[in-house]
Design a protein around this motif. Sequence first.
Motif, PDB file in Angstrom:
ATOM      1  N   THR A 127       0.903  -1.221  -0.132  1.00 32.15           N
ATOM      2  CA  THR A 127       0.002   0.050  -0.026  1.00 32.15           C
ATOM      3  C   THR A 127       0.825   1.363  -0.084  1.00 32.15           C
ATOM      4  N   ILE A 128       2.230   1.080   0.097  1.00 26.93           N
ATOM      5  CA  ILE A 128       3.028   2.256   0.268  1.00 26.93           C
ATOM      6  C   ILE A 128       3.131   2.883  -1.079  1.00 26.93           C
ATOM      7  N   ASP A 129       3.022   4.284  -1.374  1.00 25.11           N
ATOM      8  CA  ASP A 129       3.515   4.873  -2.431  1.00 25.11           C
ATOM      9  C   ASP A 129       4.825   5.037  -2.863  1.00 25.11           C
ATOM     10  N   SER A 130       4.868   5.155  -4.284  1.00 23.26           N
ATOM     11  CA  SER A 130       6.384   5.380  -4.678  1.00 23.26           C
ATOM     12  C   SER A 130       7.034   6.489  -4.048  1.00 23.26           C
ATOM     13  N   ASP A 131       6.377   7.357  -3.609  1.00 21.71           N
ATOM     14  CA  ASP A 131       7.215   8.468  -2.880  1.00 21.71           C
ATOM     15  C   ASP A 131       7.243   8.123  -1.392  1.00 21.71           C
ATOM     16  N   ASN A 132       6.878   6.845  -1.081  1.00 19.50           N
ATOM     17  CA  ASN A 132       7.046   6.150   0.343  1.00 19.50           C
ATOM     18  C   ASN A 132       5.818   7.148   1.308  1.00 19.50           C
ATOM     19  N   TYR A 133       4.716   7.585   0.536  1.00 19.66           N
ATOM     20  CA  TYR A 133       3.634   8.116   1.567  1.00 19.66           C
ATOM     21  C   TYR A 133       2.795   6.802   1.776  1.00 19.66           C
ATOM     22  N   TRP A 134       2.667   6.607   3.163  1.00 16.73           N
ATOM     23  CA  TRP A 134       2.022   5.481   3.499  1.00 16.73           C
ATOM     24  C   TRP A 134       0.776   5.426   4.782  1.00 16.73           C
ATOM     25  N   TYR A 135       0.561   6.570   4.828  1.00 13.94           N
ATOM     26  CA  TYR A 135      -0.361   7.153   6.003  1.00 13.94           C
ATOM     27  C   TYR A 135      -1.551   6.591   5.553  1.00 13.94           C
ATOM     28  N   PRO A 136      -2.644   6.009   6.540  1.00 18.75           N
ATOM     29  CA  PRO A 136      -3.945   5.592   5.840  1.00 18.75           C
ATOM     30  C   PRO A 136      -5.006   6.448   5.210  1.00 18.75           C
ATOM     31  N   SER A 137      -4.942   7.853   5.767  1.00 17.08           N
ATOM     32  CA  SER A 137      -5.660   8.720   5.175  1.00 17.08           C
ATOM     33  C   SER A 137      -4.972  10.210   5.349  1.00 17.08           C
ATOM     34  N   LEU A 138      -5.634  11.188   4.616  1.00 16.30           N
ATOM     35  CA  LEU A 138      -4.897  12.603   4.973  1.00 16.30           C
ATOM     36  C   LEU A 138      -5.135  13.015   6.189  1.00 16.30           C
ATOM     37  N   LYS A 139      -6.174  12.800   6.823  1.00 16.43           N
ATOM     38  CA  LYS A 139      -6.402  13.005   8.315  1.00 16.43           C
ATOM     39  C   LYS A 139      -4.974  12.513   8.999  1.00 16.43           C
ATOM     40  N   ALA A 140      -4.849  11.226   8.980  1.00 16.59           N
ATOM     41  CA  ALA A 140      -3.764  10.546   9.720  1.00 16.59           C
ATOM     42  C   ALA A 140      -2.352  11.317   9.524  1.00 16.59           C
ATOM     43  N   SER A 141      -2.131  11.879   8.251  1.00 16.30           N
ATOM     44  CA  SER A 141      -0.856  12.620   8.067  1.00 16.30           C
ATOM     45  C   SER A 141      -0.767  13.885   8.378  1.00 16.30           C
ATOM     46  N   THR A 142      -2.075  14.520   8.583  1.00 16.12           N
ATOM     47  CA  THR A 142      -2.134  15.979   8.968  1.00 16.12           C
ATOM     48  C   THR A 142      -2.323  16.071  10.505  1.00 16.12           C
ATOM     49  N   SER A 143      -3.204  15.195  11.031  1.00 18.89           N
ATOM     50  CA  SER A 143      -3.374  15.248  12.430  1.00 18.89           C
ATOM     51  C   SER A 143      -2.572  14.662  13.511  1.00 18.89           C
ATOM     52  N   CYS A 144      -2.081  13.417  12.937  1.00 15.52           N
ATOM     53  CA  CYS A 144      -1.358  12.583  13.807  1.00 15.52           C
ATOM     54  C   CYS A 144      -0.096  11.939  13.163  1.00 15.52           C
ATOM     55  N   ALA A 145       0.640  12.724  12.437  1.00 19.95           N
ATOM     56  CA  ALA A 145       1.721  12.153  11.508  1.00 19.95           C
ATOM     57  C   ALA A 145       2.787  11.556  12.570  1.00 19.95           C
ATOM     58  N   ALA A 146       3.036  12.078  13.620  1.00 18.33           N
ATOM     59  CA  ALA A 146       3.980  11.671  14.558  1.00 18.33           C
ATOM     60  C   ALA A 146       3.590  10.352  15.378  1.00 18.33           C
ATOM     61  N   TYR A 147       2.322  10.441  15.942  1.00 14.41           N
ATOM     62  CA  TYR A 147       1.895   9.373  16.719  1.00 14.41           C
ATOM     63  C   TYR A 147       1.814   8.029  15.759  1.00 14.41           C
ATOM     64  N   THR A 148       1.386   8.176  14.573  1.00 11.90           N
ATOM     65  CA  THR A 148       1.121   7.166  13.693  1.00 11.90           C
ATOM     66  C   THR A 148       2.381   6.546  13.084  1.00 11.90           C
ATOM     67  N   LEU A 149       3.379   7.308  12.907  1.00 15.31           N
ATOM     68  CA  LEU A 149       4.656   6.919  12.608  1.00 15.31           C
ATOM     69  C   LEU A 149       5.406   6.007  13.662  1.00 15.31           C
ATOM     70  N   ASP A 150       5.351   6.622  14.875  1.00 18.78           N
ATOM     71  CA  ASP A 150       5.685   6.084  16.171  1.00 18.78           C
ATOM     72  C   ASP A 150       5.383   4.557  16.115  1.00 18.78           C
ATOM     73  N   LYS A 151       4.035   4.461  15.798  1.00 23.95           N
ATOM     74  CA  LYS A 151       3.232   2.948  16.016  1.00 23.95           C
ATOM     75  C   LYS A 151       3.875   2.195  14.898  1.00 23.95           C
ATOM     76  N   ILE A 152       3.763   2.688  13.766  1.00 17.27           N
ATOM     77  CA  ILE A 152       4.043   1.810  12.585  1.00 17.27           C
ATOM     78  C   ILE A 152       5.538   1.298  12.889  1.00 17.27           C
ATOM     79  N   THR A 153       6.642   2.323  13.200  1.00 20.40           N
ATOM     80  CA  THR A 153       7.847   1.955  13.374  1.00 20.40           C
ATOM     81  C   THR A 153       8.149   0.822  14.304  1.00 20.40           C
ATOM     82  N   ILE A 154       7.471   0.887  15.498  1.00 22.86           N
ATOM     83  CA  ILE A 154       7.730  -0.169  16.695  1.00 22.86           C
ATOM     84  C   ILE A 154       7.039  -1.458  15.695  1.00 22.86           C
TER      85      ILE A 154
END
Length: 595
Positions: A127-154
């Motif tokens: 599901t990861i785009d060629s530019d490495n955009y991976w968030y599940p929605s625009l809301k995820a990358s605008t309202s909780c970009a850090a939180y969601t990254l922290d959880k996918i990383t672990i």
Amino acid sequence: MTAAAAVAQVRRPFSFAAQTQSASREKLSVFSYADVKLTGGPLRAQQDRIHASYLALDEDKLLKVYRQRAGLPAPGEDMGGWYDADGFGPGQVFGQIMSGLSRFCNSTADPATQAKVRRLVNGFAVTIDSDNYWYPSLKASTSCAAYTLDKITIGLLDASRFAGVSEAVDIAQRCIQGSIKYLPTRPYERVEAPKQAVDDEPYTLPENLFYAYEVTQDEQYRELARKYLEDRHYFDPLSRGENVLPGLHAYSHVNALSSGSRAYLVLGDQKYLQAVQNAWEILTKTQSYASGGWAPDEAFFVPNKGWLGDSLDKTHSHFETPCGSYAHLKLSRYLLRITADARYGDSLERVLYNTVLGAKDPRGDGHVFYYSDYHSSARKTYHSDKWPCCSGTLPQVVADYSISSYFRSPDGIYVNLFTPSEITWKVGNVPAKLVQTTAYPESDSTEFRVEIAAPAEFAIYLRIPGWLQKPAQISVNGKALSVPAEPGTFAAVRRRWQGNDTLQLQLPFSFRLEKIDDRHLDLTALMWGPLMMVALDPLLAVAEKSLSSPSESTGLKATPFSPLTFQLSTSPEKLRFKPFYQVQEEEYTTYFRRT
Ligand SMILES: [Zn+2]
């Protein structure tokens, strides 16, 4: 590779070059999940239930928001609640669910769990785009970009480390790269957050970015971690002993103390250790209930104003249990590793037994236990929203019981939890096993048996809890041993151990009352050894003398057929107390007035 061979590979010890760097700053090291086996008792029983519950989750549903955003076929129902594309936390717990399953995989070597983690990682990767955009929605990358990254990383790093899905490391790096332009330029507190991201938690990022650095040895992740250390408003003043906790969101800031701990381990800067230890003192001395849980309505408060006592009838949201206990156990382990101070082990035990072990089992549809309620006449309930944060931390914290039980030192083994279990390690080149047999906490004694091919000298360190009111008894092969065993320390039993040698430990339980705070001296909870006891009745007042003399005819009596249930015989109505962790559907009251 056959499933068995793949799982065997998972169980091989994993080592980082970077670990040797931080090892010099640790007195103790953690075992792998694979080294420790819980063999029975309430901790293992909860592990089995939670593992089964998360293993049964529908993978199409979990991947749906990610597939939809990528324009891929997305079969299955919506998850609902926080998880959906426009929910409060889109796709957030996906990473934590992978993390929890990976830890269970390492513990159990279960091929089905490993296969599920692999399918989730690969299903996500496409599901990861060629530019490495991976968030599940625009809301995820605008309202909780850090939180969601922290959880996918672990989730991805744990999938590699604990479930043997090696490609997950590269996928984690793509996610970090794809997140950078959505992350803030510096860490900020919620009060200064941009209005579209008031609930984001950039100050929690460093812990798992340091983890990415340790795995990859790529210094850009270490520098990115350093960038998000919240020095200005958090670590700098805390290191000077200033209490900056009041008003802050509780769980995420205790979680951020793990970032401080990891910063100390990786960077060696004493400031972070000082800050974390100071925060720990504030947390445990001024913010905690008898359970070890903290922060009513998820916020810290100004000490010495009676807020804890006042909170009892102001809210039903006394402790955010899965998330808070996850952060507390993790922080306790960091501090144990760094200091070998038994007080951190005591606190870990208190929070484990009196909060998360008492969580209701997840319903499977996303409704989970969230708040512990210390209001009078309370009941355990589920959060009204599906898939909240606590549905992500629950499998992680429960899997972590294993690595919270024992630690390794250069000269032996530290026993932190008393629970039926086995630990395997090596003394020099000689494989060794320690087998613990106990009914703790239904019993106050435990026994260890050594399995080793050739006699070898090493120490077994036993945590002597700070709550003891009578001396601990230690015996080797049934003969009483006289070694220093002060409450709040580890007692060292060092000798040349032979196969089948046994070590017995008795920790006499007794009742004690713990006041809630200095402004409510008569509001108390009843403790029995490590356990917070709650009344199965809406009692408001109990005569102190009846609680403090359990062995006399006026006191609390054990009931014959229900372990750990005590009855107050002098009371006109029959008052019963049982541990919070054993409460199911009953109404209970945690604090009462002592007369
Ligand atoms: Zn939570």
